[in-house]
Every structure is written in C-alpha cells, then in structure tokens.
Design an enzyme around this catalytic site. Structure first.
Site, PDB file in Angstrom:
ATOM      1  CG  ASP A 172      18.986 -13.829 -39.155  1.00  0.00           C
ATOM      2  OD1 ASP A 172      18.345 -13.473 -39.407  1.00  0.00           O
ATOM      3  OD2 ASP A 172      20.318 -14.827 -39.748  1.00  0.00           O
TER       4      ASP A 172
HETATM    5  C1  BGC Z   1      22.019 -11.983 -38.387  1.00  0.00           C
HETATM    6  C2  BGC Z   1      21.600 -12.336 -37.436  1.00  0.00           C
HETATM    7  C3  BGC Z   1      21.233 -11.057 -36.626  1.00  0.00           C
HETATM    8  C4  BGC Z   1      20.162 -10.253 -37.233  1.00  0.00           C
HETATM    9  C5  BGC Z   1      20.022  -8.605 -37.182  1.00  0.00           C
HETATM   10  C6  BGC Z   1      21.376 -10.904 -39.427  1.00  0.00           C
HETATM   11  O1  BGC Z   1      22.020 -10.741 -40.431  1.00  0.00           O
HETATM   12  O2  BGC Z   1      21.905 -13.451 -39.227  1.00  0.00           O
HETATM   13  O3  BGC Z   1      22.633 -13.195 -36.573  1.00  0.00           O
HETATM   14  O4  BGC Z   1      20.650 -10.909 -35.247  1.00  0.00           O
HETATM   15  O5  BGC Z   1      21.192 -10.161 -38.732  1.00  0.00           O
HETATM   16  O6  BGC Z   1      20.798  -8.182 -36.852  1.00  0.00           O
END
Ligand code: BGC
Length: 834
Positions: free
Chosen positions: A778
């Site tokens: 993530d």
């Molecule tokens: C989230 C993800 C997301 C990523 C990119 C993270 O904070 O947990 O689900 O895809 O950011 O924006």
C-alpha cells in the site's frame, strides 16, 4: 460496442488488444505501438466515432442501473411502496439534499455532478408531487453548512420549524425521511459519542471537526435525527425511510416503529444514487437487492464490538471464524439478535420456489429450483444455497454460503429454473491446531446438510444429505501466520478455547535499524534521469520491447540489469498525465515504460484540479447487494475503460476486506461479511476491468479491518480464521480470475507487517495458490523496503528506497535473486499492458 465485448483502440476494428499481441504494430490502429498510451499519454478517446467514454451517458446510466439492482427493500407494510403515480410527498432529513454518493479518501471520485433524492424526484416529472418548502429549508441549511467548510454527509440534522411541519402535513400524508452517512479512509465510524471522545484517531484535524458536528451518532441516529424522525412519524400517516449509508447501521429504530411503514436501504449509490432511489420508490423498477451483511439489533450484538475500542495498537479477533451470519446463526442465543438476516431483501412482487431437485454428482452438489413470479410486477429473485458441516472435533458454523444465483427479470406469472452447484470441498474447514490433522483442509466425517432459500435464516433444509464415513483430507498444507499473542477464540457452543502462545520470532530479521516512521523521509518518485543514485549506465544489450517482441527472454533482459537498476525498478515511479498515485517501471535507458496507476473502487479517481470528471459508480457494499456478478462485471468493464482512456494501466480496484465490524471506516469500499459473496462479486469486477487489458489490483491483503492507527495496528487472529474468512476471497479471486496485481495492507498481522510477511506473500500466495502476478505494497507503508522484497512484496509504493536496498545487499540481508524475482513480476505486469 459497449458491454458487448471490450472497447477497442481508437479506429481498430479488431477486438481490443488482439492487435497488440506480441507487440506488433497494427495498421488498423494507425501505427499505434505497444505501450503507446503509457509512453505518450495521447488524447485518444475510446468511444465510437471518436467520442470520449469517460463519464459518458452510457456509463452514467449503468451506474444508475447498478444502484437500483443493489438497493435493499427492508420494510414495506401495507404496500406503502411503491408510491402511486401522482402521489404527493413531503421530504424530510437533511439527507434529502446532502446526498452522499460514496465514501472518502482514495475511494472518492471527481464527478461531473451528483443527483440527490429531491433532484431524482424532479427528474421524474409528474410521477410524484413534492412539497417544495421543506426542500428549500434543507437546501439553504446545507448550502450554509458547506460554506462553513463542513464535509458533505457530516452535517448536523437541523430542527424543522413547527409551522413547516404543519404545512407539509396539510399538503400530504406521505413523508419520506432521508438519513445520510459519510465515512472514509484513515478513520473509523463510531457507535456513540462518549466513546469517541476518549479515542485517539489518526487524523486529528478531521476528527475535531467531527466532534463539533456530531452528537451521538453514526452507527446510531444522532439525537437531532431521532428528534426529526419522531416529529415526522407523529404527524404523517405514511412514513418511508431512505438510508443513504455505506454500511451496517442501527435498524432497530425503524424495525420496531409501526409508524414507519417502508425502508429502503439505498446505500451510497454513486452519482445517480438519488435518481435510482426515486425511481425505485416510484415503482419504476423493482428492488431486488439482498443484504450482504447481517443487521443486528444493536452494535453490541456484533462480536467484534467488545474489543473494537480496546486498543489502537492491536485488535483481538476472538470471535474467530464466527463473523457475521456465521456468528448469529451458530452461537446459542444469538439468533434473536438479528433484525434482518444475511441475504434478506423484499420485492414489490412475490416469488415461489418449486420443483426442487437436488443430487450429488462427482462430489459436487447440484440443486435446481423453479422460481415463479406470483405477484403482479416484474422482478428478480436471488436463490441462495448454504451448507452445514458436522460439528466434529473442529466445530463449525451452522451455515455457510456455497452458491447463489439471481433470476433474470421475470414478468408476472413467468418462471425460470436456476441450477446451483457447489463442490463438497467448499465445506472443508482448516485444522490449525491438529485436532484431526494439523495444517490441513478437512472434511470431517459425519453428515453434511444443505439449505436453499432467499436468505440465510429462511433457507429450507434439503432432503439430500452427504454422509462421510471417514475424515477426508482435502489439502495438506503447513502452518503459516500462526498467532503469537491471541489468547483465546470462540467455539461453536459459545465457549472459548485457549490458544497456544507461540514465539513471535522474525525470520526476516532487522539488519538495518528500522527508522521510526515519523523520521522516514519519503522522497517523491523521480524520473530516472534525475535519480539520486549516481552511476554510469553502460549500453544495454536488450531493450524491453525485445522481450515483448520475443527477441529476448525476460530472464535474459533481467540478467543484464545492474543491482542499481533492479533497486530502482522495485520502487514506485513518478506521475505522468492525469495520474496521482504514481507508476511502475520507468527505466527509459532500458526502454521500460512508466505505467500509471489510479484509485478506485467506485470509479476512476482523478484529482479535482486536473479537470477530468469520471463516472462515480455505487459503493462496493451496494454492488455486493446486487448478488449479480453480471452487474459488477459491467461496472468493471466501464470503469476499466475509463481507466484506459485516461492512459492509466493499472486500477487499484477492487477491495475485498471482510466486513468484520460495522465501524470500519472503509467498509463502503469492501463487499461483505462473507468471503464467498465477496469473491464472486469482486471477482466479476476483476474480470470486467481486465477485459480492457488494464490491470486490476485486489486489496488490502490482508486483515485491514480497522482504520484507526492502521499502519501500526496488529490484527491478532487464528490461522484458521485467517484462512477460512480473511484471505478466502483473495484466494478464490487469485485462482479464478488471475488478477494482475495484489496490494498488501498497512497493518501488522500476528506480529508481522503484511508487506513484510513471507508466510502470507511467499508461503501462501505464491507457493500454495501459485499466484504469478505482481504484489504491491500500500502507499507509503511503514515497512522496511528490503524486508518487503525478501518477503515477496514486489514493489514499494509510492516510492522505493534504492539506497537502503543497496546497503542491505552490502550487509548480506538482501540477495540479487530476490530483487530479480520482484523485478520479474513487475516487468511481467508491464508486458500485459497494450
Ligand atoms: C489506500 C489504498 C490506495 C492507495 C493509493 C492508500 O492510502 O489504502 O487503497 O489505493 O492509498 O491512493
């Protein structure tokens, strides 16, 4: 062209992607070469006649249709609904105007417009007549609140002036109350005000705003909302409630109030949600959604509620496999705490299930049933098949969903035969402690029963039983991710068993001193020419298109890359075009394009300042409630096409974490409390997205069921519950849909970070499930980069730490082999891009 296959490249008459096989230039595509969109970010519309398909009318119509498919009619006394043509109605609740299309954070979508319930009714012309003055009252109030900077969906309910109420009651006897709720990434919902005051939340700024604007509310009605409901219910003969929410909420207030005759669980329905609600309330369409979660009689009835607030640092999954209906249907005394069971949903018509035929064939259960519409409106019904296993030594949930099917739109008097099949293996349980056979999926000896119906509670037992004389080992595995700090877990009879305490040893031990997260400087991804890693790049033997064209193997290509090249490749890359979530690849020296990612899951997310508006589809909870994989596949096709048209190659969609607790702030992005339903619905989404030759990303792997302190919170869970509940949907999607990528979660699982978790990423994902796609972290995780690579997390987003990787190599903590493996997965994904 739409939904009837895939969108093609502009001008290409072949099926999309066919011309791109083996990276050949297609004359039909006017000389477009492989990675054209990634490399040049051209402005090429995908629609017929050169029209853009991003937020096109067809997609917006699909969004509305999907919304109508997933809204659930929970209550309809005395045929209060649908509203009669020409009915007069008065609208109450600030949610009438303050419509919430979906949740916040990375799941938000920048839309051309959002239609609320009032605007929805107005679209329908003379279908109904709205008492305008309450709407004007709410419009003024909501506008003022927005101007004060209060977030949509977070407004306090205003008090209705008594004269206005009297005037409305003089106009009509029918009131429609709208309740809206907003939640988002990085913070959790709450069950009451007192608790939240003592609770430290991650985003302090946001929460201080929430504290000012909320009284006691969110899961429950606020005092002001309850007051408004009381005022309206006392005054009107027919009261209908519309719930514009992203997940489980209190339902006792409307279930137990005889003055409330109709309830539509309308969820967060995307940009056309208000129109979808209005059409269903007016009988333009017939509700066919079914609950994807159990609605209990109080927050405290959910087994997760006891420990939800206990600590920011850990969550004990004491309820084990007994999540959602598995808990309420199994644990003695809990049945009576269900207001609306899993799978439940009413219709304006009624159906009869007859001609049931069930048999076992090659260890597979086959049940067929005739569904007849015996009412007087067209409608759809969902038939659900559940299994039960003998309690044996392991103990089992009393119901498990193993198959479902939705009819087509049946006219009155018409019928359809549905056939549901499920392999008996799907009833296996995982023996983590060795009560029968350690670390194996097992069908314990004894009697297996099956239940068919239209919700988990009312499903009828079938005549057929399958009796196993001996225990059957379905799959022998080995211990993975066992807990080190979970003291006990729930058993089927409601008692607890103690769990052995293992040592929390770290096989992937710290060689470099882990930097405290607050001190980590996250460099913004750079273009390669400006990278800080200084060295001379020798002439490359192969460029990447040689691999795409079959002139070199991937292994040969990777072998020529230096350690520094590899360290560069396993980190996130700079944004180009309209992207804001960064890219993969980006090594111009070796001809590796920089392919972009973008967020979802309710639509392609592009930041507002870019000026590109996209379609906001309904939230995933609503999509799950359609129980119609075809609908989610269509949403996947359309959403994936918008991704492609905007020159993005990988969509960070879908998210399949389990609805373990009503309070998880991101439940709206997730599908269900049940892993089978989640897998089938999100799996169809993956299929739809990838039909565009753009990648899906199944996230957040795994056990990210609470947002508070999500980067440092340990999910402490038994191996059995991990395998049977929390990673089960991922497993099915990996095996059935071959997603291009998987995103690991921020949290810690039994003492090990998800992104550094070798058991999860190598032991289970690669070795047991044979996953061949790419794994991304993530964004901005707290994981140490070299440990992530070692564990099998291929790319660190949004940026990597090449110097630290090189340092780890120097110290012997990271081998080139691991880097090559990770880079190989990233490059394989890039090869799939058109
Ligand atoms: C989230 C993800 C997301 C990523 C990119 C993270 O904070 O947990 O689900 O895809 O950011 O924006």
């Amino acid at each position: 062209m739409l939904y009837n296959g895939m969108y093609s490249q502009a001008g290409c008459r072949q099926k999309s992607g066919a011309c791109m096989a083996a990276a050949k230039i297609c004359k039909e595509c006017y000389g477009m070469e492989k990675w054209n969109r990634a490399k040049y970010q051209p402005n090429l519309p995908l629609g017929p006649d050169g029209k853009k398909i991003t937020a096109c009318n067809e997609h917006i119509e699909l969004s509305k249709q999907a919304a109508k498919e997933g809204m659930v009619l929970l209550k309809n006394e005395n045929e209060a609904l649908p509203l009669k043509r020409g009915a007069r109605i008065a609208l109450f609740g600030k949610g009438t105007v303050d419509y919430v299309k979906g949740g916040g954070g990375s799941g938000d979508v920048t839309v051309p417009y959002i239609r609320n319930l009032y605007e929805g009714f107005k679209e329908l012309g003379e279908q109904v007549f709205v008492f305008e003055k309450t709407v004007t009252f709410y419009e003024r109030y909501v506008r003022d609140q927005y101007e004060l900077g209060i977030q949509p969906g977070m407004l306090k309910e205003p008090e209705i002036p008594e004269e206005l109420l009297q005037e409305a009651a003089a106009y009509t006897d029918t009131a429609i109350i709208s309740i809206s709720r907003f939640s988002g990434e990085g913070w959790d919902r709450k069950s009451d005000f007192d608790r939240i005051e003592h609770h430290k939340l991650v985003n302090e700024q946001f929460i201080s705003q929430a504290n000012e604007t909320f009284e006691r509310s969110d899961y429950y009605l606020s005092g002001a909302e309850a007051g408004m409901v009381e005022q309206v219910a006392a005054m009107f003969h027919r009261v209908i409630v519309v719930m514009n929410v992203g997940g489980m909420v209190d339902s006792s207030w409307f279930k137990n109030d005889d003055r409330i005759s109709g309830v539509l669980m309308a969820w967060q329905g995307g940009m056309e949600g208000g129109l979808a609600e209005a059409e269903l309330l007016c009988g333009m369409g017939n509700p066919s959604g079914k609950l994807c979660d159990t609605f209990a009689d109080s927050f405290n009835a959910y087994p997760s509620s006891e420990t939800f607030y206990e600590s920011d640092d850990y969550v004990d999954y004491f309820e084990d496999i007994y999540v959602g209906y598995r808990y309420f249907e199994t644990i003695p005394g809990m049945k009576e705490h269900v207001n609306y069971p899993f799978g439940f949903g009413l219709s304006y018509t009624s159906f009869e299930l007859t001609d049931l035929c069930v048999r076992e064939e090659d260890a597979e259960l086959k049940a067929s049933v005739r569904v007849t519409n015996v009412g007087n409106r067209s409608g759809r019904e969902v038939v659900q098949l559940y299994g039960s296993a003998p309690q044996g030594k392991l103990g089992k949930e009393s119901r498990r969903l193993i198959a479902f099917q939705k009819t087509c739109l049946l006219k009155p008097g018409c019928s359809q035969i549905l056939t549901l099949t499920a392999p008996l293996e799907d009833m296996a349980s995982y023996d983590d402690l060795g009560k029968v056979r350690k670390s194996a999926w097992i069908l314990e000896k004894g009697e297996y029963g099956f239940y068919l119906g239209t919700d988990v509670r009312s499903a009828k037992e079938l005549d057929l039983k399958i009796c196993l004389k001996e225990d059957e080992i379905v799959e022998q595995l080995s211990e993975k991710m066992a807990p080190s700090s979970l003291s006990k877990r729930l058993l089927a009879d409601g008692s607890f068993e103690s769990l052995p305490q293992r040592e929390a040893n770290d096989p992937n031990e710290n060689v470099l001193e882990r930097m405290p997260f607050e001190e980590v400087e996250f460099p913004m991804p750079q273009i390669r020419a400006c990278r800080s890693l200084q060295r001379r790049i020798p002439a490359a033997k192969y460029i990447f298109s040689d691999v795409a064209e079959g002139k070199a193997t991937l292994e040969e290509f990777i072998a020529q890359l230096s350690d520094e090249d590899l360290c560069w490749l396993v980190g996130g890359q700079t944004n180009t075009g309209v992207a804001n979530t960064f890219g993969y690849g980006n090594d111009p020296v070796h001809g590796i394009p920089n392919i972009m990612t973008a967020d979802g899951p309710a639509g392609l997310r592009i930041l507002p300042q870019v000026g590109v508006k996209t379609t906001a589809f309904p939230c995933s909870t609503l999509l799950a409630c359609t129980w119609d994989p075809e609908t989610t596949e269509k949403v996947g096709i359309a959403g994936g096409a918008e991704v492609k048209e905007n020159n993005i190659s990988v969509w960070l969609t879908p998210a399949v974490n389990i609805h373990r607790t009503p309070l998880c702030g991101r439940n709206f992005e997730y599908y269900s409390e049940d892993p089978f339903l989640a897998a089938k619905m999100a799996g169809a989404m993956v299929r739809g997205i990838q039909s565009n030759h753009v990648g899906a990303t199944v996230k957040h792997f795994a056990l990210n069921n609470k947002e508070t302190n999500r980067k440092e919170c340990d999910s402490r869970c038994s191996e059995r519950a991990i395998r049977e509940i929390y990673i089960r949907a991922f497993e099915r999607i990996v095996k059935e849909e071959d997603p291009w990528s998987i995103m690991t979660s921020y949290n810690i699982i039994n003492g090990h970070r998800a992104s550094e978790n070798a058991d999860l990423l190598t032991g289970i994902l690669r070795k047991e499930w044979h996953y061949d796609g790419m794994v991304t972290s993530d964004w901005w995780t707290c994981g140490e980069h070299y440990k992530e690579v070692n564990a099998g997390n291929d790319v660190k987003m949004a940026c990597g730490f090449p110097q630290r990787l090189l340092k780890a190599m120097e110290m012997g903590a990271l081998k080139r082999e691991a880097l090559e493996k990770a880079a190989g997965h990233i490059l394989k994904l890039i090869l799939k891009v058109d």
